[in-house]
Design a protein around this motif. Structure first.
Motif, PDB file in Angstrom:
ATOM      1  N   THR A 104       0.885  -1.347  -0.042  1.00  0.00           N
ATOM      2  CA  THR A 104      -0.031   0.029   0.133  1.00  0.00           C
ATOM      3  C   THR A 104       0.920   1.129   0.061  1.00  0.00           C
ATOM      4  OG1 THR A 104      -0.202   0.085   2.418  1.00  0.00           O
ATOM      5  CG2 THR A 104      -1.765  -1.255   1.264  1.00  0.00           C
ATOM      6  N   THR A 105       2.192   1.268   0.183  1.00  0.00           N
ATOM      7  CA  THR A 105       3.009   2.296   0.326  1.00  0.00           C
ATOM      8  C   THR A 105       3.257   2.923  -1.147  1.00  0.00           C
ATOM      9  OG1 THR A 105       5.055   0.831   0.495  1.00  0.00           O
ATOM     10  CG2 THR A 105       4.146   1.491   2.582  1.00  0.00           C
ATOM     11  N   SER A 106       2.970   1.961  -1.993  1.00  0.00           N
ATOM     12  CA  SER A 106       3.121   2.557  -3.522  1.00  0.00           C
ATOM     13  C   SER A 106       2.301   3.675  -3.890  1.00  0.00           C
ATOM     14  CB  SER A 106       3.130   1.325  -4.558  1.00  0.00           C
ATOM     15  OG  SER A 106       1.769   0.785  -4.502  1.00  0.00           O
ATOM     16  N   MET A 107       1.168   3.705  -3.218  1.00  0.00           N
ATOM     17  CA  MET A 107      -0.026   4.640  -3.699  1.00  0.00           C
ATOM     18  C   MET A 107       0.550   6.224  -3.868  1.00  0.00           C
ATOM     19  SD  MET A 107      -2.800   6.572  -3.218  1.00  0.00           S
ATOM     20  CE  MET A 107      -3.306   6.793  -1.552  1.00  0.00           C
ATOM     21  N   PRO A 108       1.194   6.634  -2.610  1.00  0.00           N
ATOM     22  CA  PRO A 108       1.653   8.229  -2.742  1.00  0.00           C
ATOM     23  C   PRO A 108       2.294   8.300  -4.169  1.00  0.00           C
ATOM     24  CG  PRO A 108       1.893   7.397  -0.410  1.00  0.00           C
ATOM     25  CD  PRO A 108       1.458   6.009  -1.345  1.00  0.00           C
ATOM     26  N   ILE A 109       3.309   7.351  -4.449  1.00  0.00           N
ATOM     27  CA  ILE A 109       4.101   7.444  -5.728  1.00  0.00           C
ATOM     28  C   ILE A 109       3.217   7.557  -7.097  1.00  0.00           C
ATOM     29  CG2 ILE A 109       5.918   6.296  -7.188  1.00  0.00           C
ATOM     30  CD1 ILE A 109       7.061   5.332  -4.357  1.00  0.00           C
ATOM     31  N   PHE A 110       2.104   6.637  -7.063  1.00  0.00           N
ATOM     32  CA  PHE A 110       1.091   6.514  -8.123  1.00  0.00           C
ATOM     33  C   PHE A 110       0.577   7.885  -8.051  1.00  0.00           C
ATOM     34  CE2 PHE A 110       0.912   1.767  -7.527  1.00  0.00           C
ATOM     35  CZ  PHE A 110       1.831   1.536  -8.579  1.00  0.00           C
ATOM     36  N   ALA A 111       0.246   8.559  -6.856  1.00  0.00           N
ATOM     37  CA  ALA A 111      -0.689   9.822  -6.908  1.00  0.00           C
ATOM     38  C   ALA A 111       0.228  11.033  -7.408  1.00  0.00           C
ATOM     39  CB  ALA A 111      -1.015  10.041  -5.325  1.00  0.00           C
ATOM     40  N   MET A 112       1.904  10.816  -7.002  1.00  0.00           N
ATOM     41  CA  MET A 112       2.495  12.076  -7.719  1.00  0.00           C
ATOM     42  C   MET A 112       2.451  12.053  -9.116  1.00  0.00           C
ATOM     43  SD  MET A 112       5.916  12.301  -8.702  1.00  0.00           S
ATOM     44  CE  MET A 112       6.644  11.133  -8.427  1.00  0.00           C
ATOM     45  N   ILE A 113       2.676  10.723  -9.448  1.00  0.00           N
ATOM     46  CA  ILE A 113       2.825  10.544 -11.147  1.00  0.00           C
ATOM     47  C   ILE A 113       1.647  10.836 -11.867  1.00  0.00           C
ATOM     48  CG2 ILE A 113       3.169   8.750 -12.868  1.00  0.00           C
ATOM     49  CD1 ILE A 113       4.842   6.964 -10.933  1.00  0.00           C
ATOM     50  N   LEU A 114       0.421  10.650 -11.267  1.00  0.00           N
ATOM     51  CA  LEU A 114      -0.828  10.879 -11.821  1.00  0.00           C
ATOM     52  C   LEU A 114      -0.827  12.418 -11.706  1.00  0.00           C
ATOM     53  CD1 LEU A 114      -3.009   8.081 -10.631  1.00  0.00           C
ATOM     54  CD2 LEU A 114      -2.334   8.441 -12.872  1.00  0.00           C
ATOM     55  N   SER A 115      -0.367  13.095 -10.628  1.00  0.00           N
ATOM     56  CA  SER A 115      -0.722  14.298 -10.556  1.00  0.00           C
ATOM     57  C   SER A 115       0.188  15.062 -11.798  1.00  0.00           C
ATOM     58  CB  SER A 115      -0.072  14.954  -9.002  1.00  0.00           C
ATOM     59  OG  SER A 115      -1.148  14.434  -7.991  1.00  0.00           O
ATOM     60  N   PHE A 117       0.730  14.102 -14.716  1.00  0.00           N
ATOM     61  CA  PHE A 117      -0.039  14.034 -16.047  1.00  0.00           C
ATOM     62  C   PHE A 117      -1.513  14.620 -16.097  1.00  0.00           C
ATOM     63  CE2 PHE A 117       2.884  10.393 -16.532  1.00  0.00           C
ATOM     64  CZ  PHE A 117       3.689  10.616 -17.618  1.00  0.00           C
ATOM     65  N   ILE A 118      -2.155  14.637 -14.913  1.00  0.00           N
ATOM     66  CA  ILE A 118      -3.365  15.176 -14.795  1.00  0.00           C
ATOM     67  C   ILE A 118      -3.703  16.504 -14.323  1.00  0.00           C
ATOM     68  CG2 ILE A 118      -5.784  14.862 -13.774  1.00  0.00           C
ATOM     69  CD1 ILE A 118      -4.999  11.764 -13.585  1.00  0.00           C
ATOM     70  N   LEU A 119      -2.765  16.824 -13.150  1.00  0.00           N
ATOM     71  CA  LEU A 119      -2.936  18.115 -12.703  1.00  0.00           C
ATOM     72  C   LEU A 119      -1.633  19.125 -12.914  1.00  0.00           C
ATOM     73  CD1 LEU A 119      -4.054  17.090  -9.050  1.00  0.00           C
ATOM     74  CD2 LEU A 119      -5.523  17.735 -11.107  1.00  0.00           C
ATOM     75  N   LYS A 120      -0.832  18.658 -13.957  1.00  0.00           N
ATOM     76  CA  LYS A 120       0.547  19.349 -14.193  1.00  0.00           C
ATOM     77  C   LYS A 120       1.293  19.554 -13.132  1.00  0.00           C
ATOM     78  CE  LYS A 120      -1.271  18.909 -18.126  1.00  0.00           C
ATOM     79  NZ  LYS A 120      -0.927  17.778 -19.070  1.00  0.00           N
ATOM     80  N   GLU A 121       1.329  18.806 -11.852  1.00  0.00           N
ATOM     81  CA  GLU A 121       2.199  19.102 -10.808  1.00  0.00           C
ATOM     82  C   GLU A 121       3.883  18.928 -11.430  1.00  0.00           C
ATOM     83  OE1 GLU A 121       1.977  20.322  -8.140  1.00  0.00           O
ATOM     84  OE2 GLU A 121       0.013  20.111  -7.495  1.00  0.00           O
ATOM     85  N   PRO A 122       4.686  19.740 -11.000  1.00  0.00           N
ATOM     86  CA  PRO A 122       6.182  19.461 -11.499  1.00  0.00           C
ATOM     87  C   PRO A 122       6.785  18.235 -10.924  1.00  0.00           C
ATOM     88  CG  PRO A 122       5.895  21.248 -10.059  1.00  0.00           C
ATOM     89  CD  PRO A 122       4.535  20.756 -10.364  1.00  0.00           C
ATOM     90  N   ILE A 123       7.544  17.661 -11.882  1.00  0.00           N
ATOM     91  CA  ILE A 123       8.442  16.507 -11.134  1.00  0.00           C
ATOM     92  C   ILE A 123       9.737  16.910 -10.911  1.00  0.00           C
ATOM     93  CG2 ILE A 123       9.459  14.200 -11.578  1.00  0.00           C
ATOM     94  CD1 ILE A 123       7.091  13.389 -12.978  1.00  0.00           C
ATOM     95  N   THR A 124      10.026  17.093  -9.734  1.00  0.00           N
ATOM     96  CA  THR A 124      11.292  17.708  -9.239  1.00  0.00           C
ATOM     97  C   THR A 124      12.308  16.532  -9.077  1.00  0.00           C
ATOM     98  OG1 THR A 124      10.930  17.619  -6.935  1.00  0.00           O
ATOM     99  CG2 THR A 124      10.191  19.478  -8.219  1.00  0.00           C
ATOM    100  N   PHE A 125      13.647  16.836  -8.962  1.00  0.00           N
ATOM    101  CA  PHE A 125      14.837  15.822  -8.436  1.00  0.00           C
ATOM    102  C   PHE A 125      14.172  14.930  -7.077  1.00  0.00           C
ATOM    103  CE2 PHE A 125      17.391  19.084 -10.862  1.00  0.00           C
ATOM    104  CZ  PHE A 125      17.963  17.590 -11.913  1.00  0.00           C
ATOM    105  N   LYS A 126      13.747  15.581  -6.201  1.00  0.00           N
ATOM    106  CA  LYS A 126      13.329  15.224  -5.071  1.00  0.00           C
ATOM    107  C   LYS A 126      12.261  14.052  -5.583  1.00  0.00           C
ATOM    108  CE  LYS A 126      14.256  18.239  -1.418  1.00  0.00           C
ATOM    109  NZ  LYS A 126      13.511  19.127  -0.150  1.00  0.00           N
ATOM    110  N   LYS A 127      11.419  14.364  -6.235  1.00  0.00           N
ATOM    111  CA  LYS A 127      10.081  13.666  -6.676  1.00  0.00           C
ATOM    112  C   LYS A 127      10.659  12.215  -7.462  1.00  0.00           C
ATOM    113  CE  LYS A 127       6.162  16.599  -6.741  1.00  0.00           C
ATOM    114  NZ  LYS A 127       5.056  17.141  -7.458  1.00  0.00           N
ATOM    115  N   ALA A 128      11.605  12.675  -8.603  1.00  0.00           N
ATOM    116  CA  ALA A 128      12.299  11.636  -9.158  1.00  0.00           C
ATOM    117  C   ALA A 128      13.138  10.504  -8.310  1.00  0.00           C
ATOM    118  CB  ALA A 128      13.227  12.156 -10.403  1.00  0.00           C
ATOM    119  N   GLY A 129      13.834  11.120  -7.322  1.00  0.00           N
ATOM    120  CA  GLY A 129      14.617  10.361  -6.522  1.00  0.00           C
ATOM    121  C   GLY A 129      13.617   9.492  -5.670  1.00  0.00           C
TER     122      GLY A 129
END
Length: 306
Positions: A104-115, A117-129
């Protein structure tokens, strides 16, 4: 309600939901070892939830829901309940309760990826790491299960189903927050659970009639009741309250309460074993989520630019 208290109440509700879901893993697993299986349990969850939410709605303010929104709630129920509960409950039936909760700990990562594509949230180095660390943790769990000969360690197909459930839940959080905010939590849930029941029961009714009811222990029915009332009814009330106030990424972070509760209880009662490789996986996934949460959101980026 005092606006200053709303965030606190929302966080407390999400904490309660995470705790109930964490307890649901070992309790539901024990029920599925003593007389019922994953298809039975998910069928009881959606029908029980539908009945409880319709009964509760009789004592709350009536809301008119146009046909368009009823259909949209059906789609929401498909992601939040049908895909989510079917994948998780059947996955739990196959793997250990500790692994199911860790996945279940994978869900926040899925939420970030979907955000992104859907909400145009930026993917930073921290997020990618964070994504890389989280994926590494998930890979360790899956490979540990794939080489395990002990069901208490895990099962690769069960782990993948539990992960798929998190992706489905992340889709629901990303797409349906506006709809959840439009109506009361009882209206949202009674329609979603009704749709889920209509979609699941035609396929599982024959399987349910095959249950050897006289020989199912009473403890199994008590455990099923816990899953329906606490792990479903009260948990979804808490989630809708949290979803109305908190951002999807914040809601998703409370998934990390589940493995803490589930792993502790599962190991304590002998339903699972906890290996060093799994501990490493937990550290990697938690570190990944910490980086994702600490990274800047679209709103933070726009505030700096302005």
């Amino acid at each position: 309600m005092d606006n200053k208290k709303q965030p606190l109440i929302a966080h407390l509700c999400m904490l309660c939901a995470g705790t109930f879901w964490g307890l649901m893993a070992p309790i539901g697993k024990d029920a599925m070892l003593h007389g019922i299986d994953g298809f039975h349990l998910v069928s009881f969850r959606v029908l029980g939830g539908a009945i409880l939410f319709w009964l509760t709605s009789l004592f709350t303010k009536k809301e008119h829901v146009p046909v368009k929104d009823i259909l949209l709630l059906g789609v929401g129920g498909l992601f939040a309940l049908v895909f989510n509960q079917c994948c998780y409950t059947i996955g739990l039936n196959m793997t250990s309760p500790s692994n199911s909760s860790i996945m279940t700990t994978s869900m926040p990562i899925f939420a970030m990826i979907l955000s992104f594509f859907i909400l145009k949230e930026p993917i930073t180095f921290k997020k990618a790491g964070g994504v890389l660390l989280g994926c590494a943790g998930a890979v360790i769990i899956i490979t540990t299960s794939a080489t395990a000969g002990n069901a208490k360690v895990g099962n690769i197909w069960g782990d993948l189903l539990c992960m798929s459930a998190q992706f489905s839940w992340a889709l629901y959080l990303a797409f349906f927050k506006p709809l959840a905010q439009k109506y009361s939590l009882f209206t949202v849930n009674k329609w979603m659970f009704t749709w889920a029941t209509l979609l699941i029961w035609p396929f599982t009714l024959g399987h349910i009639t095959d249950i050897d009811f006289p020989n199912v222990p009473m403890s199994t029915w008590w455990e099923t009741g816990f899953v329906v009332f606490f792990g479903t009814y009260l948990s979804y009330i808490c989630v809708i309250i949290g979803q109305k106030t908190l951002r999807p990424t914040v809601v998703s972070v409370y998934n990390y309460v589940q493995p803490i509760v589930a792993v502790s209880v599962s190991v304590a009662i002998g339903l699972a074993v906890f290996k060093l490789t799994q501990a490493l996986a937990v550290v990697l996934v938690f570190s990944g989520v910490w980086l994702v949460v600490k990274s800047k959101s679209k709103r933070d980026t726009e505030r700096v630019r302005s």
